[in-house]
Design an enzyme around this catalytic site. Structure first.
Site, PDB file in Angstrom:
ATOM      1  CE  LYS A   1     -38.214 -35.678  18.043  1.00  0.00           C
ATOM      2  NZ  LYS A   1     -39.140 -35.563  17.703  1.00  0.00           N
ATOM      3  CB  THR A   2     -39.672 -42.690  19.112  1.00  0.00           C
ATOM      4  OG1 THR A   2     -39.372 -41.826  20.075  1.00  0.00           O
ATOM      5  CG2 THR A   2     -39.697 -44.247  19.887  1.00  0.00           C
TER       6      THR A   2
ATOM      7  CG  ASP B   1     -38.391 -38.203  23.763  1.00  0.00           C
ATOM      8  OD1 ASP B   1     -37.792 -38.046  22.400  1.00  0.00           O
ATOM      9  OD2 ASP B   1     -39.833 -39.321  23.410  1.00  0.00           O
TER      10      ASP B   1
ATOM     11  CB  THR C   1     -38.114 -29.457  20.567  1.00  0.00           C
ATOM     12  OG1 THR C   1     -38.229 -29.276  22.110  1.00  0.00           O
ATOM     13  CG2 THR C   1     -39.490 -30.610  21.026  1.00  0.00           C
TER      14      THR C   1
ATOM     15  NE  ARG D   1     -46.716 -39.368  18.058  1.00  0.00           N
ATOM     16  CZ  ARG D   1     -46.147 -39.157  18.898  1.00  0.00           C
ATOM     17  NH1 ARG D   1     -45.586 -37.801  18.786  1.00  0.00           N
ATOM     18  NH2 ARG D   1     -44.962 -39.754  18.303  1.00  0.00           N
TER      19      ARG D   1
HETATM   20  N1  LIG Z   1     -40.466 -41.592   7.963  1.00  0.00           N
HETATM   21  C1  LIG Z   1     -41.433 -41.640   8.628  1.00  0.00           C
HETATM   22  N2  LIG Z   1     -42.654 -42.791   7.207  1.00  0.00           N
HETATM   23  C2  LIG Z   1     -43.749 -44.010   7.907  1.00  0.00           C
HETATM   24  N3  LIG Z   1     -43.582 -43.727   9.250  1.00  0.00           N
HETATM   25  C3  LIG Z   1     -43.273 -42.769  10.113  1.00  0.00           C
HETATM   26  C4  LIG Z   1     -42.491 -41.805   9.569  1.00  0.00           C
HETATM   27  N4  LIG Z   1     -41.768 -40.810  10.670  1.00  0.00           N
HETATM   28  C5  LIG Z   1     -42.728 -41.107  11.443  1.00  0.00           C
HETATM   29  N5  LIG Z   1     -43.903 -42.241  11.560  1.00  0.00           N
HETATM   30  C6  LIG Z   1     -44.863 -42.429  12.152  1.00  0.00           C
HETATM   31  O1  LIG Z   1     -45.038 -41.225  13.104  1.00  0.00           O
HETATM   32  C7  LIG Z   1     -45.229 -41.690  14.397  1.00  0.00           C
HETATM   33  C8  LIG Z   1     -44.792 -40.725  15.110  1.00  0.00           C
HETATM   34  O2  LIG Z   1     -43.632 -41.262  15.274  1.00  0.00           O
HETATM   35  P1  LIG Z   1     -42.470 -41.189  16.391  1.00  0.00           P
HETATM   36  O3  LIG Z   1     -43.165 -41.508  17.695  1.00  0.00           O
HETATM   37  O4  LIG Z   1     -41.153 -41.608  16.016  1.00  0.00           O
HETATM   38  O5  LIG Z   1     -42.117 -39.781  16.726  1.00  0.00           O
HETATM   39  P2  LIG Z   1     -41.212 -39.024  17.114  1.00  0.00           P
HETATM   40  O6  LIG Z   1     -40.440 -37.717  16.622  1.00  0.00           O
HETATM   41  O7  LIG Z   1     -40.406 -39.820  18.368  1.00  0.00           O
HETATM   42  O8  LIG Z   1     -42.324 -37.926  18.155  1.00  0.00           O
HETATM   43  P3  LIG Z   1     -42.208 -37.612  19.825  1.00  0.00           P
HETATM   44  O9  LIG Z   1     -40.938 -36.529  20.294  1.00  0.00           O
HETATM   45  O10 LIG Z   1     -43.409 -37.470  20.311  1.00  0.00           O
HETATM   46  O11 LIG Z   1     -41.770 -39.162  20.570  1.00  0.00           O
HETATM   47  C9  LIG Z   1     -45.296 -43.580  14.371  1.00  0.00           C
HETATM   48  O12 LIG Z   1     -46.026 -44.248  14.617  1.00  0.00           O
HETATM   49  C10 LIG Z   1     -44.212 -43.546  13.393  1.00  0.00           C
HETATM   50  O13 LIG Z   1     -44.962 -44.619  12.452  1.00  0.00           O
END
Ligand SMILES: Nc1ncnc2c1ncn2[C@@H]1O[C@H](COP(=O)(O)OP(=O)(O)OP(=O)(O)O)[C@@H](O)[C@H]1O
Length: 359
Positions: free
Chosen positions: A79-80, A124, A173, A232
Site C-alpha cells: 500500500k505504501t 496509513d 487493513t 514484505r
Molecule cells: N507489488 C509489488 N512488487 C514488488 N515489491 C513489492 C510489491 N508490493 C510490495 N512490495 C515490497 O514489499 C515491501 C512492503 O511493501 P509496503 O511497505 O508498500 O507494504 P504496505 O502494504 O504499505 O505495508 P504496511 O501496511 O505494513 O505499511 C516493500 O519493500 C516493497 O518493495
C-alpha cells in the site's frame, strides 16, 4: 532439524518473527531500495493496477489532481509502495503520515494547510484517526477547505481555511473499519489481495537483482512458497537465505540452499513458523484435532490467548488448517496431512497416509 522439539520456548513476543507481516527496523532500512518506482514495475494486483492506471491517466489528461484513493489490504502487500507510485506517476510530491499520529484535529489542520497543489497525502492506518480529525478530513476531501476552531467554549470561532487541491491516499487493513461518510469520499477504492506464488517469485527475482544476489528460478520458487502471499515477508526471507548462501555455500541461491536456509530459520514449506506449528501440533496431538477452547490451547503451548488468536490463528485459518467454531478450535484434514499425522480412527501414521487428507 527437529520441528517437534517441544523443549524450546515458542514465545516470539518481541515481534521478531521472520514471517511477521508488519515491518521491523531492518525492513524499513532496506525497503526503500526495493520499492518499485512505477506501475509497470509493480508486480501483481492486476485489477487495482489497471484501474489505478486509468484514474491517473485520466487525471493527467485533464490536467487535474487525481481523485482520492483508498487502499485496503493486509500489512506488507504494497500500500505504501503504491501511494509513492501514485505520486511519482502524477509528478507530485508525497507526504507520509498515519492515523495514530493524528490525535487532534489541529495536527491534521497543520498538515493540510502546508500541502502544495497536487501533493499526495498518504495516511496509513486511516481507520485509527481520532474522531474530530476524521470529521475535519470529510470537509477537506470534499471542498478542499477546513474550519480551524480558535478558542474554547462560547467564545470559540471557526476560521475557514482554503486548501490547495490534493490527493489523499488512505490505507487500511479493512475498508469495513471506516465510517461510511469517510469511505464514500474516496473516488477510487482498491482492494489488495495476497499474492500468488508466481507473482512472489517475480518480486523475489527483482529484489535479488537489486541486492546483487545470484538466484536460480527454483530458489525463488522455494522462497515464494514460504512467504505467506506477502512481498514484505518474501523480501525478508530472501535476505536470510542470502546470508545462508554466503556463509554455507558459494552465494548462489538454489532450491536446495533456500530450503536448507529456511529450515534453519524454522519456516516450513507452507510458510508456518515455530509458533504456528506448535499451535497446530498441540491441537492435533493433545486434543485429537479439537474442538478445544482457545484458552486451553493457549495454555498448552505456553502462550497468551491473544498471541494464539491474533498472531498464529489468522494464517492457519487462511490456509485452511484450522477452523474457529462455536464449540472451539478444530483442525481440518489438511492440518493432519501437513504435520504428517493420522486422525484418530484412521489407521497408523506414516508418509503413505498423508495423501489421504489432501482430498
Ligand atoms: N507489488 C509489488 N512488487 C514488488 N515489491 C513489492 C510489491 N508490493 C510490495 N512490495 C515490497 O514489499 C515491501 C512492503 O511493501 P509496503 O511497505 O508498500 O507494504 P504496505 O502494504 O504499505 O505495508 P504496511 O501496511 O505494513 O505499511 C516493500 O519493500 C516493497 O518493495
Amino acid at each position: 532439524m527437529n520441528w517437534d522439539d517441544e523443549s524450546a520456548p515458542v514465545t516470539t513476543g518481541d515481534g521478531d518473527r521472520l514471517v511477521e507481516a508488519a515491518a521491523d527496523g531492518e525492513d524499513r532500512a532496506v525497503e526503500a531500495a526495493l520499492r518499485p518506482k512505477d506501475l509497470g514495475e509493480f508486480v501483481g494486483q492486476e485489477r487495482v493496477r489497471e484501474q489505478l492506471d486509468l484514474v491517473l491517466k485520466a487525471a493527467r489528461a485533464r490536467g487535474a489532481t487525481a481523485d482520492h484513493v483508498l487502499l485496503s489490504g493486509a500489512p506488507g502487500l504494497g500500500k505504501t509502495t503504491l501511494s509513492m507510485i501514485i505520486a511519482a506517476e502524477m509528478g507530485a510530491p508525497i507526504r507520509i503520515t498515519s492515523g495514530p499520529a493524528i490525535q487532534h484535529a489541529g495536527d491534521l489542520a497543520a498538515i493540510l494547510s502546508s500541502l502544495t497543489e497536487g501533493e499526495v497525502l498518504f495516511l496509513d492506518e486511516i481507520h485509527r484517526m481520532s474522531r474530530p480529525a476524521e470529521e475535519m478530513l470529510y470537509m477537506a476531501m470534499e471542498d478542499f477547505r477546513v474550519d480551524v476552531i480558535v478558542g474554547k467554549g462560547p467564545g470559540a470561532t471557526a476560521i475557514p481555511l482554503e486548501l490547495p487541491p490534493f490527493t489523499l491516499v488512505g490505507a487500511t487493513t479493512r475498508a469495513g473499519l471506516l465510517p461510511p461518510p469517510l469511505r464514500d469520499r474516496f473516488g477510487f477504492t482498491g482492494h489488495m489481495e495476497f499474492y500468488a506464488p508466481l507473482e512472489l517469485q517475480r518480486v523475489i527475482h527483482r529484489s535479488a537483482r537489486l541486492l546483487g544476489v545470484e538466484m536460480e528460478e527454483a530458489g525463488a520458487a522455494e522462497i515464494a512458497g514460504r512467504s505467506r502471499g506477502t512481498p514484505r515477508i518474501a523480501n525478508r526471507l530472501l535476505r536470510r537465505v542470502r546470508d545462508y548462501a554466503q556463509v554455507k555455500a558459494d552465494g548462489v541461491v538454489t532450491q536446495e540452499i533456500a530450503a536448507q536456509a529456511l529450515q534453519v530459520y524454522e519456516v516450513d514449506a507452507r510458510g508456518l513458523d515455530r509458533l504456528d506449528r506448535a499451535v497446530l501440533g498441540a491441537l492435533l496431538k493433545l486434543f485429537g484435532g479439537g474442538p478445544v477452547g482457545l484458552s486451553t490451547l493457549a495454555v498448552a503451548v505456553g502462550e497468551e490467548r491473544e498471541t494464539v488468536e491474533e498472531v498464529a490463528e489468522p494464517f492457519l485459518v487462511r490456509e485452511g488448517l484450522l477452523a474457529r467454531t462455536p464449540r472451539g478450535r478444530v483442525a481440518t484434514p489438511a492440518a493432519w496431512a501437513h504435520l504428517g499425522l493420522t486422525p484418530p480412527g484412521q489407521g497408523s501414521t506414516g508418509p503413505g497416509q498423508q495423501g489421504l487428507f489432501d482430498r
